[in-house]
Design a protein around this motif. Structure first.
Motif: not given
Length: 121
Positions: A5-8, A22-26, A33-40, A75-80
């Motif tokens: 779940v993304e925010s910001g 980005c909060a990860a759960s489940g 490995a975590m990351g970001w992509c984008r689409q315009a 520890a927070k299961n979060t990526v920024y």
């Protein structure tokens, strides 16, 4: 299966900054490995950044290198994604991604719903 779940996202002027989360759960985000992509609109999905499971390795797309910084807190299961010196061409929906493997960078096993980033000129 991990849920992301993304925010910001939001509206910012050119030259400004935003920080996406980005909060990860489940599942345990440290297993991925975590990351970001984008689409315009009207464009193909574009790789933005990736960070390894431990956070010790990062990789960026050429268009954001030197301006964006990816980090994670297992520890927070979060990526920024810290985005500085934003440009109008950074306008896109940004998706958080999770991958079992660090490479290839353009493979995405899981992704979130996305958060809109709009940069005004």
């Amino acid at each position: 299966q991990v849920q992301l779940v993304e925010s910001g996202g939001g509206l910012v002027q050119a030259g400004g900054s935003l920080r996406l989360s980005c909060a990860a759960s489940g599942g345990t985000s440290s297993s991925y490995a975590m990351g970001w992509c984008r689409q315009a609109p009207g464009k193909e999905r574009e790789f933005v950044a990736r960070i390894s499971r431990s956070g010790g390795s990062t990789y960026y797309g050429d268009s954001v290198k030197g301006r964006f910084t990816i980090s994670r807190d297992n520890a927070k299961n979060t990526v920024y994604l810290q985005m500085n010196s934003l440009k109008p061409e950074d306008t896109a929906v940004y998706y958080c991604t999770a991958n079992r493997d660090y490479r290839p960078y353009t493979n995405y096993d899981y992704w979130g719903q996305g958060t809109q980033v709009t940069v005004s000129s």
